[in-house]
Scaffold this motif. Structure first.
Motif, PDB file in Angstrom:
ATOM      1  N   HIS A   4      10.568   9.454   6.432  1.00 52.26           N
ATOM      2  CA  HIS A   4      10.503   8.069   6.891  1.00 52.26           C
ATOM      3  C   HIS A   4      11.554   7.847   7.980  1.00 52.26           C
ATOM      4  O   HIS A   4      12.524   8.602   8.085  1.00 52.26           O
ATOM      5  CB  HIS A   4      10.751   7.107   5.724  1.00 52.26           C
ATOM      6  N   SER A   6      14.174   4.903   9.565  1.00 47.98           N
ATOM      7  CA  SER A   6      14.806   3.588   9.491  1.00 47.98           C
ATOM      8  C   SER A   6      15.587   3.349  10.772  1.00 47.98           C
ATOM      9  O   SER A   6      16.074   4.300  11.404  1.00 47.98           O
ATOM     10  CB  SER A   6      15.743   3.487   8.282  1.00 47.98           C
ATOM     11  N   GLN A 248      13.118   2.031  -0.531  1.00 52.79           N
ATOM     12  CA  GLN A 248      12.537   0.945   0.265  1.00 52.79           C
ATOM     13  C   GLN A 248      12.967  -0.406  -0.294  1.00 52.79           C
ATOM     14  O   GLN A 248      13.294  -1.328   0.455  1.00 52.79           O
ATOM     15  CB  GLN A 248      11.009   1.052   0.262  1.00 52.79           C
ATOM     16  N   THR A 274      12.890  -0.455   8.022  1.00 54.80           N
ATOM     17  CA  THR A 274      12.226   0.830   7.892  1.00 54.80           C
ATOM     18  C   THR A 274      10.820   0.753   8.447  1.00 54.80           C
ATOM     19  O   THR A 274      10.107  -0.219   8.206  1.00 54.80           O
ATOM     20  CB  THR A 274      12.173   1.268   6.414  1.00 54.80           C
ATOM     21  N   GLU A 276       7.001   1.239   8.648  1.00 51.67           N
ATOM     22  CA  GLU A 276       5.987   1.310   7.606  1.00 51.67           C
ATOM     23  C   GLU A 276       5.192   2.605   7.663  1.00 51.67           C
ATOM     24  O   GLU A 276       4.445   2.929   6.753  1.00 51.67           O
ATOM     25  CB  GLU A 276       5.034   0.118   7.726  1.00 51.67           C
TER      26      GLU A 276
END
Length: 283
Positions: A4, A6, A248, A274, A276
């Motif tokens: 992910h 951020s 999250q 963050t 999506e």
């Protein structure tokens, strides 16, 4: 595994706790290969771990981040264990520089964009490529930057520049003038436009001591946009989605975060969000 992204948009100067000091200049942490400022993964991880709700019932801190030396010493844990999450270093994506002709212009370079695109592109059907050097969102105009002047003939029109500004936050509207410089020129401007504050040592009664000295504290300036990757470790053992969902929730628990040093001076305040997008990286 899933990775992910951020993002951090700096609201105040970020002092990243470097240990270097040349003369009376207190430096900040820098990447060894590029000499550019960054925020270490350990600093981000420590702040997120401290903000993780914990109790004897769920033991969330230990589950997500592993135990610590203090746990081994105080709680009798047999050894150190790895948590379910990993955090990467935060790197600069867009950096603000003053402009006599355009107020503030955010600069980046092929190098800065390329390492972001390595992750970001994996979620796109049609990957982006770093734009050409001297691409400017305002087109072919005369541009005055700190320590640099560009004639209109030196700049090219950049029509899809908004594709390179991360979504999900008002920063997409804040960054309204974007310029791509060569790696060398971008590095020089970043170094010359770092935020610096003079500090004076005071004696008793808050007056100058006989041997009063001064120093300059260095920091990454407000309005800088940074990013860091994160995801689940191999020790998640089938609970990767749960661990990522927990983080999250932690990240969305507050809009403003504080990272780095000099917290009592209001340094290191950032907007954090963050993406999506779930970026799949082959393990």
């Amino acid at each position: 595994m899933n990775t992910h992204l951020s993002y951090m948009y700096l609201l105040s100067p970020l002092h990243t706790g470097g240990t270097s000091q040349e003369g009376n200049l207190v430096g900040i942490a820098r990447e060894s290969h590029s000499d550019l400022p960054h925020l270490s993964a350990s600093g981000i991880r420590g702040r997120l771990r401290a903000s993780t709700p914990d109790s004897k019932e769920n033991n969330q801190q230990k589950r997500l981040w592993g135990n610590t030396i203090e746990d081994v010493q105080k709680n009798g844990d047999s050894n150190l264990t790895q948590g379910a999450l990993w955090i990467g270093d935060a790197a600069i994506l867009w950096f603000p520089v003053p402009s006599l002709s355009h107020g503030i212009v955010w600069i980046s370079s092929p190098f800065l964009l390329r390492r972001w695109l390595r992750l970001y592109n994996q979620s796109l059907a049609k990957p982006l490529s770093p734009p050409s050097v001297n691409s400017f969102s305002k087109g072919k105009v005369k541009l005055y930057l700190k320590d640099a002047i560009f004639q209109s003939s030196e700049l090219t029109e950049w029509s899809n520049w908004k594709d390179y500004i991360p979504k999900g936050n008002l920063v997409a509207d804040t960054i309204d003038k974007a310029l791509i410089l060569s790696d060398e020129d971008c590095q020089v401007l970043i170094q010359t436009c770092l935020w610096r504050q003079v500090r004076v040592n005071l004696g008793e009664g808050k007056v100058l001591a006989d041997n009063a000295g001064f120093r300059y504290d260095e920091a990454i300036p407000p309005e800088t946009l940074m990013f860091f990757p994160w995801g689940s470790t191999t020790s998640a053992n089938g609970t990767a989605n749960v661990a990522c969902s927990d983080l999250q929730t932690i990240l969305s628990s507050q809009n403003i975060w504080q990272f780095g040093g000099q917290e009592s001076l209001g340094r290191g305040l950032v907007e954090l969000w963050t993406s999506e997008l779930k970026l799949k990286v082959k393990s």
